[in-house]
Design a protein around this motif. Structure first.
Motif, PDB file in Angstrom:
ATOM      1  N   MET A  42     -23.990   4.133 -12.048  1.00 51.20           N
ATOM      2  CA  MET A  42     -22.737   3.761 -12.632  1.00 51.20           C
ATOM      3  C   MET A  42     -21.680   3.550 -11.550  1.00 51.20           C
ATOM      4  SD  MET A  42     -21.286   5.673 -15.909  1.00 51.20           S
ATOM      5  CE  MET A  42     -20.546   4.634 -17.055  1.00 51.20           C
ATOM      6  N   ALA A  43     -20.747   2.680 -11.816  1.00 53.46           N
ATOM      7  CA  ALA A  43     -19.697   2.352 -10.845  1.00 53.46           C
ATOM      8  C   ALA A  43     -18.643   3.458 -10.796  1.00 53.46           C
ATOM      9  CB  ALA A  43     -19.046   1.036 -11.232  1.00 53.46           C
ATOM     10  N   GLU A  44     -18.031   3.576  -9.643  1.00 52.26           N
ATOM     11  CA  GLU A  44     -16.986   4.573  -9.468  1.00 52.26           C
ATOM     12  C   GLU A  44     -15.688   4.053 -10.093  1.00 52.26           C
ATOM     13  OE1 GLU A  44     -14.526   6.610  -5.811  1.00 52.26           O
ATOM     14  OE2 GLU A  44     -16.488   5.742  -5.425  1.00 52.26           O
ATOM     15  N   ILE A  45     -14.998   4.926 -10.784  1.00 55.77           N
ATOM     16  CA  ILE A  45     -13.732   4.544 -11.413  1.00 55.77           C
ATOM     17  C   ILE A  45     -12.654   4.558 -10.325  1.00 55.77           C
ATOM     18  CG2 ILE A  45     -11.991   5.168 -13.105  1.00 55.77           C
ATOM     19  CD1 ILE A  45     -14.226   6.401 -14.766  1.00 55.77           C
ATOM     20  N   VAL A  46     -11.892   3.443 -10.269  1.00 62.65           N
ATOM     21  CA  VAL A  46     -10.888   3.291  -9.216  1.00 62.65           C
ATOM     22  C   VAL A  46      -9.537   3.024  -9.858  1.00 62.65           C
ATOM     23  CG1 VAL A  46     -10.199   1.879  -7.246  1.00 62.65           C
ATOM     24  CG2 VAL A  46     -12.614   2.335  -7.659  1.00 62.65           C
ATOM     25  N   ASN A  47      -8.530   3.721  -9.378  1.00 65.68           N
ATOM     26  CA  ASN A  47      -7.163   3.472  -9.840  1.00 65.68           C
ATOM     27  C   ASN A  47      -6.623   2.315  -9.003  1.00 65.68           C
ATOM     28  OD1 ASN A  47      -4.415   3.460 -10.309  1.00 65.68           O
ATOM     29  ND2 ASN A  47      -4.300   5.684 -10.557  1.00 65.68           N
ATOM     30  N   LEU A  48      -6.440   1.170  -9.629  1.00 64.12           N
ATOM     31  CA  LEU A  48      -6.033  -0.033  -8.901  1.00 64.12           C
ATOM     32  C   LEU A  48      -4.643   0.114  -8.279  1.00 64.12           C
ATOM     33  CD1 LEU A  48      -7.403  -2.799 -11.285  1.00 64.12           C
ATOM     34  CD2 LEU A  48      -8.422  -1.886  -9.195  1.00 64.12           C
ATOM     35  N   ASN A  49      -3.786   0.890  -8.907  1.00 62.76           N
ATOM     36  CA  ASN A  49      -2.446   1.108  -8.366  1.00 62.76           C
ATOM     37  C   ASN A  49      -2.536   1.825  -7.019  1.00 62.76           C
ATOM     38  OD1 ASN A  49       0.071   0.271  -9.122  1.00 62.76           O
ATOM     39  ND2 ASN A  49       0.579   2.108 -10.294  1.00 62.76           N
ATOM     40  N   GLN A  50      -3.387   2.838  -6.948  1.00 63.30           N
ATOM     41  CA  GLN A  50      -3.553   3.577  -5.698  1.00 63.30           C
ATOM     42  C   GLN A  50      -4.167   2.700  -4.617  1.00 63.30           C
ATOM     43  OE1 GLN A  50      -5.889   6.982  -6.803  1.00 63.30           O
ATOM     44  NE2 GLN A  50      -4.080   8.215  -7.323  1.00 63.30           N
ATOM     45  N   VAL A  51      -5.131   1.878  -4.993  1.00 63.32           N
ATOM     46  CA  VAL A  51      -5.775   0.978  -4.035  1.00 63.32           C
ATOM     47  C   VAL A  51      -4.755  -0.014  -3.493  1.00 63.32           C
ATOM     48  CG1 VAL A  51      -7.509  -0.835  -3.763  1.00 63.32           C
ATOM     49  CG2 VAL A  51      -8.052   1.226  -5.067  1.00 63.32           C
ATOM     50  N   ARG A  52      -3.931  -0.565  -4.357  1.00 61.86           N
ATOM     51  CA  ARG A  52      -2.919  -1.548  -3.952  1.00 61.86           C
ATOM     52  C   ARG A  52      -1.909  -0.910  -2.997  1.00 61.86           C
ATOM     53  NH1 ARG A  52       2.005  -2.081  -5.841  1.00 61.86           N
ATOM     54  NH2 ARG A  52       1.568  -0.854  -7.695  1.00 61.86           N
ATOM     55  N   LYS A  53      -1.469   0.294  -3.312  1.00 60.88           N
ATOM     56  CA  LYS A  53      -0.493   0.976  -2.463  1.00 60.88           C
ATOM     57  C   LYS A  53      -1.108   1.357  -1.120  1.00 60.88           C
ATOM     58  CE  LYS A  53       2.495   2.733  -6.098  1.00 60.88           C
ATOM     59  NZ  LYS A  53       3.097   3.918  -6.721  1.00 60.88           N
ATOM     60  N   ALA A  54      -2.344   1.795  -1.119  1.00 59.62           N
ATOM     61  CA  ALA A  54      -3.017   2.152   0.132  1.00 59.62           C
ATOM     62  C   ALA A  54      -3.175   0.923   1.022  1.00 59.62           C
ATOM     63  CB  ALA A  54      -4.383   2.778  -0.155  1.00 59.62           C
ATOM     64  N   LYS A  55      -3.501  -0.200   0.412  1.00 56.50           N
ATOM     65  CA  LYS A  55      -3.638  -1.448   1.168  1.00 56.50           C
ATOM     66  C   LYS A  55      -2.299  -1.843   1.789  1.00 56.50           C
ATOM     67  CE  LYS A  55      -5.003  -6.271   0.569  1.00 56.50           C
ATOM     68  NZ  LYS A  55      -5.428  -7.292  -0.404  1.00 56.50           N
ATOM     69  N   ALA A  56      -1.214  -1.691   1.032  1.00 57.85           N
ATOM     70  CA  ALA A  56       0.117  -2.026   1.532  1.00 57.85           C
ATOM     71  C   ALA A  56       0.499  -1.095   2.684  1.00 57.85           C
ATOM     72  CB  ALA A  56       1.141  -1.943   0.410  1.00 57.85           C
ATOM     73  N   ARG A  57       0.165   0.194   2.567  1.00 59.95           N
ATOM     74  CA  ARG A  57       0.456   1.143   3.648  1.00 59.95           C
ATOM     75  C   ARG A  57      -0.295   0.776   4.916  1.00 59.95           C
ATOM     76  NH1 ARG A  57       0.593   5.055  -0.521  1.00 59.95           N
ATOM     77  NH2 ARG A  57      -1.629   5.447  -0.296  1.00 59.95           N
ATOM     78  N   ARG A  58      -1.571   0.417   4.787  1.00 63.19           N
ATOM     79  CA  ARG A  58      -2.358   0.026   5.955  1.00 63.19           C
ATOM     80  C   ARG A  58      -1.777  -1.228   6.610  1.00 63.19           C
ATOM     81  NH1 ARG A  58      -6.608   1.300   2.483  1.00 63.19           N
ATOM     82  NH2 ARG A  58      -6.982  -0.918   2.081  1.00 63.19           N
ATOM     83  N   ARG A  59      -1.346  -2.192   5.793  1.00 60.92           N
ATOM     84  CA  ARG A  59      -0.772  -3.426   6.324  1.00 60.92           C
ATOM     85  C   ARG A  59       0.535  -3.134   7.063  1.00 60.92           C
ATOM     86  NH1 ARG A  59       3.181  -6.342   4.938  1.00 60.92           N
ATOM     87  NH2 ARG A  59       3.441  -5.426   2.889  1.00 60.92           N
ATOM     88  N   LYS A  60       1.385  -2.289   6.462  1.00 58.45           N
ATOM     89  CA  LYS A  60       2.658  -1.948   7.103  1.00 58.45           C
ATOM     90  C   LYS A  60       2.441  -1.192   8.405  1.00 58.45           C
ATOM     91  CE  LYS A  60       5.783  -1.932   3.174  1.00 58.45           C
ATOM     92  NZ  LYS A  60       6.754  -1.144   2.399  1.00 58.45           N
TER      93      LYS A  60
END
Length: 75
Positions: free
Chosen positions: A1-19
């Motif tokens: 089964m696939a892992e459940i991912v909170n898309l909001n957290q993923v989006r914010k983490a991506k933005a933090r890495r970019r910044k």
């Protein structure tokens, strides 16, 4: 089964890495070394000493005046 991912957290983490990557690039591009900072501080201190040496006794500059003696526009 696939892992459940909170898309909001993923989006914010991506933005933090970019910044952080952008900040790192800016530190490299615009940052100054410790030697450069110290040299600039020494230059500024020397400029202040030279300027202070040329002041006349009793001469007031606008920044030296007490707040109650500042010029007003009540003319």
């Amino acid at each position: 089964m696939a892992e459940i991912v909170n898309l909001n957290q993923v989006r914010k983490a991506k933005a933090r890495r970019r910044k952080e990557a952008e900040a790192s690039a800016n530190r490299t591009k615009y940052g100054r070394t410790k030697a450069e900072r110290q040299r600039r501080e020494q230059e500024q201190a020397r400029e202040r000493r030279v300027q202070d040496a040329h002041k006349l006794e009793g001469e007031e500059t606008p920044s030296d005046r007490p707040p109650d003696r500042q010029p007003t526009d009540d003319a």
